[in-house]
Enzyme design. Structure first.
Site, PDB file in Angstrom:
ATOM      1  N   GLY A  29     -19.830   7.648   2.447  1.00  0.00           N
ATOM      2  CA  GLY A  29     -18.484   7.974   1.819  1.00  0.00           C
ATOM      3  C   GLY A  29     -19.144   7.590  -0.012  1.00  0.00           C
TER       4      GLY A  29
ATOM      5  N   LYS B  47       0.818  -1.250   0.010  1.00  0.00           N
ATOM      6  CA  LYS B  47       0.010   0.024   0.102  1.00  0.00           C
ATOM      7  C   LYS B  47       0.967   1.060  -0.095  1.00  0.00           C
ATOM      8  CE  LYS B  47      -4.562   1.015   0.236  1.00  0.00           C
ATOM      9  NZ  LYS B  47      -5.614  -0.045  -0.548  1.00  0.00           N
TER      10      LYS B  47
ATOM     11  N   GLY C 280     -18.071   7.868  -2.958  1.00  0.00           N
ATOM     12  CA  GLY C 280     -17.069   8.215  -3.875  1.00  0.00           C
ATOM     13  C   GLY C 280     -16.982   7.051  -4.918  1.00  0.00           C
ATOM     14  N   ASN C 281     -15.880   6.527  -5.310  1.00  0.00           N
ATOM     15  CA  ASN C 281     -15.912   5.485  -6.426  1.00  0.00           C
ATOM     16  C   ASN C 281     -16.847   4.173  -5.707  1.00  0.00           C
ATOM     17  OD1 ASN C 281     -15.435   3.940  -8.215  1.00  0.00           O
ATOM     18  ND2 ASN C 281     -13.374   3.503  -7.924  1.00  0.00           N
ATOM     19  N   ALA C 282     -16.265   3.774  -4.855  1.00  0.00           N
ATOM     20  CA  ALA C 282     -16.667   2.192  -4.134  1.00  0.00           C
ATOM     21  C   ALA C 282     -18.486   2.797  -3.707  1.00  0.00           C
ATOM     22  CB  ALA C 282     -15.745   2.058  -2.916  1.00  0.00           C
ATOM     23  N   GLY C 283     -18.356   3.643  -2.986  1.00  0.00           N
ATOM     24  CA  GLY C 283     -19.625   3.862  -2.211  1.00  0.00           C
ATOM     25  C   GLY C 283     -20.672   4.293  -3.413  1.00  0.00           C
TER      26      GLY C 283
HETATM   27  P1  NAD Z   1     -12.946   7.892  -3.215  1.00  0.00           P
HETATM   28  O1  NAD Z   1     -11.878   8.940  -3.075  1.00  0.00           O
HETATM   29  O2  NAD Z   1     -13.494   7.659  -4.409  1.00  0.00           O
HETATM   30  O3  NAD Z   1     -14.317   8.331  -2.131  1.00  0.00           O
HETATM   31  C1  NAD Z   1     -14.199   8.414  -0.797  1.00  0.00           C
HETATM   32  C2  NAD Z   1     -15.646   9.118  -0.684  1.00  0.00           C
HETATM   33  O4  NAD Z   1     -15.669   9.088   0.957  1.00  0.00           O
HETATM   34  C3  NAD Z   1     -15.542  10.371  -0.798  1.00  0.00           C
HETATM   35  O5  NAD Z   1     -17.090  10.756  -1.555  1.00  0.00           O
HETATM   36  C4  NAD Z   1     -15.689  11.301   0.443  1.00  0.00           C
HETATM   37  O6  NAD Z   1     -16.144  12.386   0.133  1.00  0.00           O
HETATM   38  C5  NAD Z   1     -15.821  10.526   1.401  1.00  0.00           C
HETATM   39  N1  NAD Z   1     -15.229  10.656   2.498  1.00  0.00           N
HETATM   40  C6  NAD Z   1     -14.251  11.048   3.222  1.00  0.00           C
HETATM   41  N2  NAD Z   1     -14.087  11.406   4.392  1.00  0.00           N
HETATM   42  C7  NAD Z   1     -15.250  10.880   4.917  1.00  0.00           C
HETATM   43  C8  NAD Z   1     -15.653  10.686   6.233  1.00  0.00           C
HETATM   44  N3  NAD Z   1     -15.035  11.140   7.183  1.00  0.00           N
HETATM   45  N4  NAD Z   1     -16.920  10.579   6.471  1.00  0.00           N
HETATM   46  C9  NAD Z   1     -17.900  10.319   5.278  1.00  0.00           C
HETATM   47  N5  NAD Z   1     -17.335  10.336   4.169  1.00  0.00           N
HETATM   48  C10 NAD Z   1     -15.981  10.343   3.722  1.00  0.00           C
HETATM   49  O7  NAD Z   1     -12.339   6.472  -2.518  1.00  0.00           O
HETATM   50  P2  NAD Z   1     -12.714   5.107  -2.835  1.00  0.00           P
HETATM   51  O8  NAD Z   1     -11.685   4.674  -3.855  1.00  0.00           O
HETATM   52  O9  NAD Z   1     -14.251   4.934  -3.013  1.00  0.00           O
HETATM   53  O10 NAD Z   1     -12.285   4.328  -1.420  1.00  0.00           O
HETATM   54  C11 NAD Z   1     -13.207   4.369  -0.226  1.00  0.00           C
HETATM   55  C12 NAD Z   1     -12.953   3.293   0.590  1.00  0.00           C
HETATM   56  O11 NAD Z   1     -12.907   1.973  -0.169  1.00  0.00           O
HETATM   57  C13 NAD Z   1     -11.583   3.513   1.382  1.00  0.00           C
HETATM   58  O12 NAD Z   1     -11.476   2.887   2.675  1.00  0.00           O
HETATM   59  C14 NAD Z   1     -10.643   2.463   0.415  1.00  0.00           C
HETATM   60  O13 NAD Z   1      -9.374   2.024   0.974  1.00  0.00           O
HETATM   61  C15 NAD Z   1     -11.708   1.427   0.163  1.00  0.00           C
HETATM   62  N6  NAD Z   1     -11.339   0.636  -1.135  1.00  0.00           N
HETATM   63  C16 NAD Z   1     -11.346   1.089  -2.403  1.00  0.00           C
HETATM   64  C17 NAD Z   1     -10.909   0.335  -3.643  1.00  0.00           C
HETATM   65  C18 NAD Z   1     -10.902   0.781  -4.708  1.00  0.00           C
HETATM   66  O14 NAD Z   1     -10.755   0.193  -5.718  1.00  0.00           O
HETATM   67  N7  NAD Z   1     -11.073   2.105  -4.992  1.00  0.00           N
HETATM   68  C19 NAD Z   1     -10.828  -1.029  -3.456  1.00  0.00           C
HETATM   69  C20 NAD Z   1     -11.007  -1.540  -2.104  1.00  0.00           C
HETATM   70  C21 NAD Z   1     -11.122  -0.845  -1.188  1.00  0.00           C
END
Ligand code: NAD
Length: 445
Positions: A235, A118, A237-240
């Site tokens: 959250g 990571k 973002g991408n995953a959510g």
């Molecule tokens: P991202 O940057 O696309 O989205 C993150 C979202 O979380 C944003 O909407 C942001 O506003 C929100 N956020 C940030 N701080 C916050 C808080 N304190 N309370 C509520 N919301 C908050 O990121 P992502 O890629 O979607 O990653 C999100 C999670 O998923 C992380 O924990 C990451 O490790 C995990 N993850 C991501 C992937 C991937 O492929 N992108 C894979 C496995 C796990």
């Protein structure tokens, strides 16, 4: 009946350091694998390498700022290190260590031939321009030098990094290593730059497949299907957002969503695309017409069937676990639930689909991207998704099977022993797979 040995003494103060949380999770599996060679435990619990960097970057206004960054390689027994890069002001060495370890277990559980790694840069992407972010990325990757590579350690996106960041990473590495196919050095790239169809939505889609498979096993009391299930996503973002829209396609009703600025609640249901469009326009979901504004802590406690934490670590702790109303929590984020919260949730019948299974779709399609890059191929989206579904379902089956075997073998536990959870079973599956390969290869030299 064999009784498992008790694990570490109950703590009075809750541990919130993500690395120590990950070690506690690991330790909870150990009583159930007495055959694990004692000398391997420390090796499997510790990262093999932690790189800490410090570099200056020229800002748009001509000033210079110093940035701190990390890349941790946890384990490479089953293949090259693999793991995303996070840009966030709160990144610490211990957070990156934890995330790297979770990658090792995740890759073993979905059975892709990678180890765990990571990266993280301490910065606030919201306050940086595109050109500043590009210079930070280029300097970070060039300073990592030979510590990343297509067959040694392969980055990917994580919190606040995306396809654009991955394109810069590829370009920087390619400039430093001209004349060869460097596409497999990083995954999550744009499609026209060697990215895979389906990678961008893979984490959310994998979460959907894993959740569907969990429900098929009938482990969540009172919830057999997604159709009609009330969903809350922390959250967006991408995953959510991807999870919200795919669960919605299956008939789930999104009743709450949030981002770093707060959350929204609408018990009659929200259209995930409308929430996304509002966030694109206003920078946050908060204030969307027809919704009630809630704080992030309030959002987690809303009435719903499925809760998807998709932001940061330590969101559900001993302080709020008793108030969670969901029947099942599917961890899209890494490390959102502490061990003490896990126990409170279990005692209340709340099922947790742990991160190392639930969000493994991202790394699974990253693996497919890597294979396509090595073979100079481009697979169809349907092929990627079909392969992903198979991997996610097999991972859930393996973990549920292990959990059922454990519960049958240990119907009662000694006092002060944490309950057997899906997380315990997931760690067992992963530790057994990694340690088996370690011994099969033979300890070097
Ligand atoms: P991202 O940057 O696309 O989205 C993150 C979202 O979380 C944003 O909407 C942001 O506003 C929100 N956020 C940030 N701080 C916050 C808080 N304190 N309370 C509520 N919301 C908050 O990121 P992502 O890629 O979607 O990653 C999100 C999670 O998923 C992380 O924990 C990451 O490790 C995990 N993850 C991501 C992937 C991937 O492929 N992108 C894979 C496995 C796990």
């Amino acid at each position: 009946m064999n009784e498992p040995a008790p694990v570490a003494a109950v703590q009075t103060q809750e541990e919130l350091n993500p690395f120590r949380v990950s070690q506690q999770q690991f330790a909870r599996a150990l009583p159930y694998i007495p055959q694990l060679k004692k000398g391997l435990i420390e090796f499997l619990m510790s990262p093999v390498r932690t790189i800490e960097l410090c570099f200056p970057v020229e800002m748009d206004d001509g000033s210079v700022r110093t940035f701190r960054a990390y890349r941790v390689l946890h384990n490479r027994v089953r293949g090259p290190g693999k793991g995303g890069i996070r840009y966030h002001p709160d990144v610490t060495a211990d957070e990156v260590r934890a995330l790297a370890g979770w990658m090792t277990w995740k890759c073993a559980i979905v059975d892709v031939p990678f180890g765990g790694a990571k990266g993280g840069v301490v910065c606030n992407p919201k306050e940086l321009s595109e050109s500043e972010l590009r210079r930070i990325t280029r300097r970070y990757i060039s300073d990592l030098g030979e510590n990343i590579g297509p067959h040694t350690d392969i980055p990917a996106p994580d919190l606040y990094t995306d396809e654009r960041t991955m394109a810069w990473i590829y370009d920087t590495y390619d400039m430093m290593h001209p004349g060869r196919n460097n596409l497999p050095v990083v995954t999550g790239k744009p499609i026209d730059l060697g990215g895979s169809y389906g990678r961008k939505e893979a984490t959310g889609r994998g979460l959907l497949y894993a959740t569907e498979q969990l429900l098929r096993h009938g482990l969540v009391a009172g919830l057999q299907q997604l159709n009609g299930a009330k969903l809350v996503v922390q959250g967006f973002g991408n995953a959510g957002f991807t999870a919200a829209r795919l669960f919605h396609e299956r008939g789930a009703v999104l009743v709450g969503a949030s981002d770093s600025q707060g959350g929204i609640y609408q018990p009659d249901g929200l259209d995930p695309f409308a929430v996304h469009a509002f966030k694109q326009q206003h920078g946050t979901v908060v204030g969307m017409p027809g919704t009630r504004t809630v704080t992030n802590p309030e959002l987690l406690e809303l009435p719903c069937d499925i809760l998807v934490p998709a932001a940061l670590e330590n969101q559900i702790t001993a302080a709020n676990a008793a108030n969670i109303q969901a029947k099942v929590i599917c961890e899209a984020a890494n490390g959102p639930i502490t061990p003490r919260a896990d126990d409170i949730l279990t005692s209340r019948g709340v099922v947790v689909l742990p991160d190392v299974v639930a969000n493994a779709g991202g790394v699974t399609v990253s693996y497919y991207e890597w294979v396509q890059n090595i073979e100079n191929e481009q697979w169809e989206l349907d092929e990627v998704n079909a392969k992903l579904r198979k991997k996610m379902s097999a991972a859930v089956d393996a973990v549920v099977q292990r959990w059922e075997d454990l519960v049958k073998k240990f119907p009662t536990l000694p006092p002060d022993t944490p309950p057997i959870q899906l997380r315990t079973a997931a760690y067992l599956v992963a530790i057994e797979r990694v340690s088996h390969v370690a011994l099969e290869r033979g300890i070097w030299p």
